[in-house]
Scaffold this active site. Structure first.
Site, PDB file in Angstrom:
ATOM      1  N   PRO A  61       0.039  -6.719 -70.681  1.00 39.62           N
ATOM      2  CA  PRO A  61      -0.735  -5.679 -69.995  1.00 39.62           C
ATOM      3  C   PRO A  61      -2.230  -6.062 -69.987  1.00 39.62           C
ATOM      4  O   PRO A  61      -2.738  -6.546 -71.000  1.00 39.62           O
ATOM      5  CB  PRO A  61      -0.511  -4.433 -70.856  1.00 39.62           C
ATOM      6  CG  PRO A  61       0.623  -4.750 -71.773  1.00 39.62           C
ATOM      7  CD  PRO A  61       0.701  -6.235 -71.898  1.00 39.62           C
TER       8      PRO A  61
ATOM      9  N   GLY B 158      -5.292  -9.708 -75.122  1.00 43.46           N
ATOM     10  CA  GLY B 158      -5.842 -11.028 -74.823  1.00 43.46           C
ATOM     11  C   GLY B 158      -5.332 -11.622 -73.522  1.00 43.46           C
ATOM     12  O   GLY B 158      -5.206 -12.846 -73.401  1.00 43.46           O
TER      13      GLY B 158
ATOM     14  N   ALA C 261      -5.222 -15.607 -72.385  1.00 43.38           N
ATOM     15  CA  ALA C 261      -3.914 -16.254 -72.198  1.00 43.38           C
ATOM     16  C   ALA C 261      -3.818 -16.887 -70.807  1.00 43.38           C
ATOM     17  O   ALA C 261      -3.303 -17.998 -70.649  1.00 43.38           O
ATOM     18  CB  ALA C 261      -2.791 -15.252 -72.414  1.00 43.38           C
TER      19      ALA C 261
ATOM     20  N   ASP D  53     -10.488 -14.287 -79.165  1.00 39.84           N
ATOM     21  CA  ASP D  53      -9.312 -14.246 -78.286  1.00 39.84           C
ATOM     22  C   ASP D  53      -8.894 -15.655 -77.858  1.00 39.84           C
ATOM     23  O   ASP D  53      -7.726 -16.036 -77.995  1.00 39.84           O
ATOM     24  CB  ASP D  53      -9.599 -13.409 -77.029  1.00 39.84           C
ATOM     25  CG  ASP D  53      -9.530 -11.914 -77.300  1.00 39.84           C
ATOM     26  OD1 ASP D  53      -9.617 -11.524 -78.479  1.00 39.84           O
ATOM     27  OD2 ASP D  53      -9.398 -11.134 -76.332  1.00 39.84           O
TER      28      ASP D  53
HETATM   29  O1  PMV Z   1     -10.095  -8.473 -76.099  1.00 43.96           O
HETATM   30  P1  PMV Z   1      -9.924  -7.325 -77.018  1.00 43.96           P
HETATM   31  O2  PMV Z   1      -9.990  -6.011 -76.365  1.00 43.96           O
HETATM   32  O3  PMV Z   1      -8.768  -7.505 -77.944  1.00 43.96           O
HETATM   33  O4  PMV Z   1     -11.206  -7.231 -77.994  1.00 43.96           O
HETATM   34  C1  PMV Z   1     -11.862  -8.305 -78.449  1.00 43.96           C
HETATM   35  C2  PMV Z   1     -12.411  -8.016 -79.801  1.00 43.96           C
HETATM   36  C3  PMV Z   1     -13.873  -7.612 -79.868  1.00 43.96           C
HETATM   37  O5  PMV Z   1     -14.235  -7.855 -81.230  1.00 43.96           O
HETATM   38  C4  PMV Z   1     -14.046  -6.137 -79.579  1.00 43.96           C
HETATM   39  C5  PMV Z   1     -14.765  -8.407 -78.950  1.00 43.96           C
HETATM   40  C6  PMV Z   1     -14.883  -9.883 -79.311  1.00 43.96           C
HETATM   41  O6  PMV Z   1     -15.300 -10.636 -78.444  1.00 43.96           O
HETATM   42  O7  PMV Z   1     -14.595 -10.262 -80.449  1.00 43.96           O
END
Ligand code: PMV
Length: 327
Positions: free
Chosen positions: A115, A121, A125, A166
């Protein structure tokens, strides 16, 4: 035809604070993923007007079919119609990295079960699978570090000021203890543990929650630095609890991390409701995961509580439930 796949991911502990140099823990989620399949539809020899190295005509010859992420069409038309195009940037960076002067006509098919804007991520991906599929198309490989770096450049278009977690966890596809700009480390898992991941169904842009936290931090740096430092302590303790297989402690740490995320204003009524439903159903702990405001809630469960928690989260409004065991 060449293809490559990449998994989704979730953050276990430390989101948001990780943008400010604190550590975070994340794991790949292989139950969801992206596959990129690329077909060369004609070689340069068949194209009468081979472009010079300096122009960008080759982008006219790249067609993309990616309904799952709402992106289909010719690469050149993306570039002209959008300010920020992560897919275009990835393709351009791979072409540069491999010193391909005049890419052949390509049809790029991107399919995804991740989703979007949900903390899984998806953007990273897509980038990672695309880099590897393109490299395979040209009969080459790109080292993981470079794959992650190309995906990171695209993450900047998605997220503004990403930490890089990510692209790192998706590239290496293993549990990651991550500190921005530091070499990647993994973490040991003393006893397998199981998480129920509840997708709230609310799509929330990480760029916005990260931007809001930045504004709060700028307005009150001492208070927010203190919160990030508290979160960092939770991450370190969680790393040890995972190593020791201490599920009870891990659950409590999830609850604590969630409280700090509430203070950062990145939770939401639905995420808080899902969390309470998970705890009421017997989860050892629960927290939001990722950028917040929407996206995922993760709940720590045992073999006795798993069914009850999954059912309760569904009843409480989760759109999709994924169960993953970290080993
Ligand atoms: O991509 P997400 O929504 O899983 O969030 C990333 C995690 C954050 O710490 C909020 C942002 C980051 O770049 O680390």
């Amino acid at each position: 035809m060449s293809s490559a796949s990449a998994p989704g991911k979730i953050i276990l502990f430390g989101e948001h604070a990780v943008v400010y140099g604190r550590p975070a823990l994340a794991i790949p989620v292989t139950q969801v993923g992206v596959t990129v399949a690329i077909q060369i539809t004609s070689t340069n020899n068949e194209i009468p007007d081979i472009p010079s190295q300096s122009n960008q005509d080759w982008k006219e010859r790249i067609s993309i079919f990616a309904p799952a992420i709402h992106r289909s069409g010719v690469l050149a038309s993306y570039d002209s119609s959008r300010k920020a195009d992560p897919i275009g940037m990835v393709i351009e960076n791979v072409v540069k990295e491999l010193e391909i002067n005049s890419p052949p006509s390509l049809h790029i098919d991107i399919s995804s079960s991740i989703p979007v804007s949900s903390g899984f991520g998806s953007g990273a991906a897509v980038s990672v699978a695309l880099v590897r599929a393109l490299a395979a198309t040209f009969g080459r490989t790109i080292p993981d570090e470079k794959v992650s770096q190309i995906a990171f450049e695209a993450e900047k278009l998605h997220h503004g000021t990403p930490s890089g977690i990510d692209n790192t966890v998706v590239t290496y596809a293993r549990p990651v203890y991550f500190i921005k700009d530091k070499p990647i480390q993994t973490f040991a898992v003393g006893a397998p543990f199981t998480l129920v991941i509840a997708d709230s169904g609310i799509r929330a842009a990480t760029r916005e929650s990260v931007g809001d936290v930045r504004r709060l931090w700028l307005a009150n740096p001492q208070r927010f630095e203190d919160i990030f430092t508290e979160i960092a302590a939770i991450v370190e303790t969680a790393r040890r609890a995972i190593q020791q297989g201490d599920e009870e402690e891990l659950g409590e740490l999830m609850n604590q991390n969630h409280r700090f995320l509430q203070e950062l204003t990145v939770s939401s009524p639905l995420l808080d409701h899902l969390k309470q439903a998970a705890l009421n159903a017997g989860a050892s702990g629960a927290k939001l995961s990722g950028g917040g405001r929407g996206g995922n809630l993760i709940a720590l469960v045992s073999s006795e509580t798993i069914d009850c928690v999954a059912t309760a989260l569904g009843r409480a409004g989760a759109r999709q439930i994924i169960i993953t065991t970290v080993i």
